[in-house]
Design an enzyme around this catalytic site. Structure first.
Site, PDB file in Angstrom:
ATOM      1  CG  LEU A 139      11.038  -0.648   3.811  1.00 13.06           C
ATOM      2  CD1 LEU A 139      11.264  -1.668   3.875  1.00 13.06           C
ATOM      3  CD2 LEU A 139      10.266   0.214   2.298  1.00 13.06           C
ATOM      4  CG  ASP A 140       3.616   0.955   4.393  1.00 19.61           C
ATOM      5  OD1 ASP A 140       4.075   2.038   4.822  1.00 19.61           O
ATOM      6  OD2 ASP A 140       3.133   1.027   3.347  1.00 19.61           O
ATOM      7  NE  ARG A 141       2.279  -5.708  12.016  1.00 21.13           N
ATOM      8  CZ  ARG A 141       3.107  -5.690  13.093  1.00 21.13           C
ATOM      9  NH1 ARG A 141       3.910  -4.627  13.592  1.00 21.13           N
ATOM     10  NH2 ARG A 141       3.007  -6.854  13.788  1.00 21.13           N
TER      11      ARG A 141
END
Length: 309
Positions: A139-141
């Site tokens: 998942l993105d940050r």
């Protein structure tokens, strides 16, 4: 077939559909062990059929019992960093975690010890699990929610294959700017790198195929935003963010893709639900991550939870 793991050993009992298939084909096609890992297992010399050295090309019979060592102690990597991690579901083969926003899935460099994977490594160390950390997807940050890890190599290989076959289903919630008037829709636009910005992706004819399905859950006209549910057929970098921006509805707080709002420093995207075919026991696992307080401004969050959760 019946599969069980005892300690570092796996036991598989053949059932009627698998007879007359060789051990080699059975482990490759029915247990879904990738070729490279299957070779390693074969070379380990731990494989037995009914407690005897196997003939890898001989057809198996109903109720044949296959055993082999599946878990080998490894050096725990990346560097363990103690942190609070919220476990949604766990067994001896996998781990589903509720990822907070503001943390990377894996280290950005060898010196980075602040990622979620570093936290999982510390959890492995605490639990006496001598395995490197294997995240099945990322998942993105600034995306929160469900994320899947494997706890050993065979589980990781089978889950990787399930992801490639699109058997792992992920459902996202996003709060987007503007009122999305189409109740349901599909965005089929290829995505590629932005030549002018190293961190951005763009819709590009020469990019990779990307397909996103969305459904409007709730409209908030006074706040000029819409809550949408999204599922992916592909898993491109920033796919939801790029696709929603491309139809004029960037994620709330996603200023990289044109949002006017700031949203406390994060974009309003949450990996809400994940469905996983278990790598061994023919069941289906479900895990759901509650919408976090950071998802959007408090008044909007209250409306979302009262109307949706």
């Amino acid at each position: 077939m019946k599969i069980s793991i005892r300690g570092h050993m796996i036991e598989i009992v053949c059932s009627q559909p698998f007879i007359q298939k060789s051990l080699q084909d059975f482990l490759k096609l029915d247990v879904s062990i990738p070729k490279t890992l299957l070779h390693e297992i074969r070379m380990s010399k731990t494989v037995k059929v009914n407690e005897e050295e196997p003939n890898w090309l001989k057809p198996l019979n109903e109720n044949d019992r296959i055993t082999f060592k599946v878990i080998y102690d490894e050096t725990i990597t990346p560097t363990p960093t103690k942190m609070n991690i919220e476990i949604l579901k766990e067994d001896e083969n996998l781990l589903i975690i509720n990822k907070p926003y503001g943390i990377d899935t894996h280290p950005s460099s060898e010196s980075d010890t602040t990622s979620l994977s570093n936290g999982v490594a510390a959890y492995f160390q605490q639990q006496g699990i001598q395995q490197k950390v294997r995240h099945i997807h990322r998942l993105d940050r600034d995306t929160s929610g469900t994320i899947l890890f494997a706890k050993h190599a065979l589980s990781g290989a089978i889950l990787d294959r399930s992801l490639e076959r699109r058997e792992i289903k992920r459902t996202y919630l996003a709060l987007v700017e503007g009122i999305v008037k189409t109740k349901k829709g599909t965005i089929n636009k290829s995505i590629g790198k932005d030549r002018h910005h190293s961190n951005r992706r763009v819709v590009a004819k020469t990019g990779q195929k990307a397909v996103t399905h969305f459904e409007v859950l709730e409209q908030f006209p006074k706040d000029n935003c819409t809550l949408v549910k999204l599922t992916l057929e592909t898993g491109r970098t920033h796919q939801i963010r790029v696709h929603m921006s491309s139809i004029g509805n960037p994620l709330v707080g996603d200023q990289l893709y044109g949002a006017e709002t700031k949203n406390g420093g994060r974009h309003a995207l949450h990996a809400w639900h994940i469905t996983i075919p278990h790598p061994f026991d023919n069941t289906t696992l479900h895990a759901k991550a509650p919408i976090p307080e950071s998802f959007c401004p408090p008044l909007l969050l209250k409306k979302i939870k009262s109307n949706f959760e």
